[in-house]
Design a protein around this motif. Structure first.
Motif, PDB file in Angstrom:
ATOM      1  N   GLY A 223       3.945   8.032   6.323  1.00 25.15           N
ATOM      2  CA  GLY A 223       5.399   8.153   6.108  1.00 25.15           C
ATOM      3  C   GLY A 223       5.790   9.371   5.289  1.00 25.15           C
ATOM      4  N   ILE A 224       6.745   9.162   4.388  1.00 26.71           N
ATOM      5  CA  ILE A 224       7.303  10.260   3.584  1.00 26.71           C
ATOM      6  C   ILE A 224       6.213  10.910   2.720  1.00 26.71           C
ATOM      7  CG2 ILE A 224       8.883  10.731   1.654  1.00 26.71           C
ATOM      8  CD1 ILE A 224      10.767   8.570   2.908  1.00 26.71           C
TER       9      ILE A 224
ATOM     10  N   VAL B 161      -6.729   3.762  -4.429  1.00 27.34           N
ATOM     11  CA  VAL B 161      -6.520   2.798  -5.518  1.00 27.34           C
ATOM     12  C   VAL B 161      -5.081   2.288  -5.464  1.00 27.34           C
ATOM     13  CG1 VAL B 161      -5.840   4.558  -7.253  1.00 27.34           C
ATOM     14  CG2 VAL B 161      -6.782   2.396  -8.031  1.00 27.34           C
ATOM     15  N   ASP B 162      -4.928   1.037  -5.828  1.00 29.13           N
ATOM     16  CA  ASP B 162      -3.583   0.458  -5.923  1.00 29.13           C
ATOM     17  C   ASP B 162      -2.926   1.053  -7.168  1.00 29.13           C
ATOM     18  OD1 ASP B 162      -1.444  -1.280  -6.670  1.00 29.13           O
ATOM     19  OD2 ASP B 162      -2.265  -2.790  -5.301  1.00 29.13           O
TER      20      ASP B 162
ATOM     21  N   GLY C  74       5.948   2.772  -2.423  1.00 25.30           N
ATOM     22  CA  GLY C  74       7.017   1.789  -2.522  1.00 25.30           C
ATOM     23  C   GLY C  74       6.938   0.782  -1.401  1.00 25.30           C
TER      24      GLY C  74
ATOM     25  N   ILE D 113      15.603   6.693   6.941  1.00 23.79           N
ATOM     26  CA  ILE D 113      14.583   7.625   7.451  1.00 23.79           C
ATOM     27  C   ILE D 113      13.691   6.844   8.425  1.00 23.79           C
ATOM     28  CG2 ILE D 113      12.689   9.192   6.796  1.00 23.79           C
ATOM     29  CD1 ILE D 113      15.434   9.998   5.591  1.00 23.79           C
TER      30      ILE D 113
ATOM     31  N   THR E 149      11.071   1.389   7.811  1.00 20.51           N
ATOM     32  CA  THR E 149      12.373   1.054   8.382  1.00 20.51           C
ATOM     33  C   THR E 149      12.259   0.543   9.822  1.00 20.51           C
ATOM     34  OG1 THR E 149      12.630   3.388   8.909  1.00 20.51           O
ATOM     35  CG2 THR E 149      13.753   2.596   6.950  1.00 20.51           C
TER      36      THR E 149
END
Ligand code: NAD
Length: 436
Positions: A211-212, A253-254, A280, A375, A380
């Motif tokens: 993604g972004i 890693v988280d 996110g 976006i 989305t």
């Protein structure tokens, strides 16, 4: 993951049978690296009493006042300080707005309100914000954009130039109707360069596997940055692939794990210059149905992890003259149905960047929140068709953006030329009608 109304065959069909659908215009976008010749033969008209025209001409722009059509209009409204002066906006744009080509650019410059500004100065300056936002809505259907740059007294024209150039370029295709303050508070000592502006910089991007985040990695790397991608362990395959493509490093890693800072420091012994808080998630439910774990997870990943990373790296690990970006959302500005947790986390991100800007100022570090509108990404794609359609069409440009639209804006605000903007929330939303 695509806007059905942008499919060429379908657009032809809609036109042929005359369906009353708002077919969005194609937005030409930045292709390849930023170069001083990329705006060649880009005709603009400029109305200014300063030496801006000479500076723009030196850069790459050409001026032909006899031309009937222009790619860009630059209007310097810094002389407008009284109520009656506002009419200059009417005269200029009434005559010239029709000369702007489709996908054109309007950049308006105005003053920044100061502590001791008079009532009339304040109201005149604010009036220009209303004018530029309304103009962006009128020009949006042709794919054109309008931005207002409010310039601090004393900031040199040379410092304003990269922002004007960015907003005249294809790289700002999905940003319109924005009002940004340009100040000297957070500018470091780095020399401004337009080409390879991130050469020698190291950028850490959380949520960089897709993604972004992934697109931002590509754009920053294209402009010379060394990238470190960070994402959850289950995204390791994607991380590995992208890292190989970009000659980047990666950390599986988280972002909420306690050892995340230690892992970042281990990968960047010389510190990092750019921090992009992008990781996110959404867990949407109305407040009545929102479970505690949905609430906790969103706040923890979207906000608490960004606070810890930003604080930790500001303390040690982020080099002087660096930049911080936090991915917010227009949901954080306007609020959104079923997103109390997400909207809270994204509004929190704006507060975090505002404060980080103050904390970083003495080291020449700028920090901004980027608030994307709709976006087209995996995030989305999960939304119901009707929700997606409303989100796409309820904007001046009548379409959703692409991850690269966000990436290009991030690229500009983490480069030395973008350091004049700090502590602000920058909407990249195609002029979404939602929120301010
Ligand atoms: P995406 O879901 O495509 O990508 C998010 C990435 O973050 C994924 O690679 C995911 O694995 C990673 N991630 C999630 N939790 C993580 C964790 N705990 N630790 C490390 N990495 C984690 O989303 P996107 O659309 O690319 O969104 C990126 C950012 O932009 C998000 O913060 C999102 O809220 C924000 N945003 C997106 C939109 C949009 O329309 N897509 C709009 C507004 C804001």
């Amino acid at each position: 993951m695509a806007d059905w109304l942008q499919k060429k065959g379908l657009q032809k069909f809609i036109k042929t049978i005359g369906l009353p659908l708002p077919v969005p215009v194609d937005l030409p976008r930045q292709k390849g690296s930023i170069s001083l010749s990329s705006n060649d033969s880009y005709e603009i008209q400029i109305e200014s009493q300063s030496n801006l025209k000479d500076l723009l001409e030196d850069l790459k722009y050409s001026f032909d006042y006899k031309a009937d059509k222009f790619n860009g209009l630059v209007f310097d409204a810094r002389m407008l300080v009284k109520n009656e002066d506002l009419k200059a906006l009417y005269f200029y744009f009434n005559k010239n707005a029709k000369k702007l080509r489709s996908n054109g650019r309007v950049v308006i410059l105005s003053n920044l309100i100061e502590e001791d500004s008079s009532l009339e100065f304040c109201s005149t300056t604010e009036a220009i914000t209303g004018f530029s936002r309304a103009l962006s809505k009128e020009l949006g259907k042709r794919g054109s954009t309008v931005q207002l740059l409010q310039i601090e007294k004393g900031l040199t024209e040379l410092r304003c130039l990269p922002s004007i150039d960015f907003f005249l370029s294809k790289a700002s295709a999905f940003m319109t109707g924005q009002v940004l303050e340009l100040t000297s508070t957070n500018i470091g000592t780095s020399e401004i360069n337009i080409e390879q502006s991130l050469k020698g910089k190291t950028a850490l991007i959380t949520g960089g596997a897709r993604g972004i985040g992934a697109e931002t990695a590509k754009v920053l790397s294209r402009e010379g940055a060394k990238v470190i991608l960070l994402d959850i362990p289950s995204a390791e395959e994607n991380l590995k692939k992208l890292a190989a493509e970009l000659n980047a490093d990666y950390i599986p890693v988280d972002v909420t794990q306690p050892d995340v800072l230690a892992k970042i420091r281990e990968k960047s012994p010389n510190g990092i210059d750019i921090l992009i808080n992008n990781a996110g998630i959404t867990r949407d439910k109305t407040i009545f149905k929102m479970t505690e774990d949905y609430w906790d997870l969103v706040i923890k990943i979207n906000l608490k992890a960004a606070i810890d990373l930003t604080e930790g790296l500001l303390d040690s690990g982020l080099n002087d003259g660096g930049s911080i970006i936090g991915l917010s959302s227009i949901s954080g500005i306007a609020g959104n149905l079923g997103q109390t947790n997400y909207s809270a986390s994204k509004a929190g991100m704006m507060g975090l960047m505002k404060k980080a800007s103050k904390a970083g100022a003495f080291k020449g570090i700028n920090a901004n929140a980027i608030a994307p509108g709709f976006i087209e990404t995996t995030m989305t794609d999960k939304l119901p068709f009707f929700v997606k359609e409303v989100a796409r069409r309820m904007s001046s440009l009548a379409q959703g953006g692409k991850p690269e639209d966000i990436a290009e804006v991030i690229r500009f605000f983490v480069s030395p030329g973008g350091a004049v903007v700090s502590g602000q929330t920058i909407r990249v939303c195609g002029g979404s009608f939602i929120g301010r």
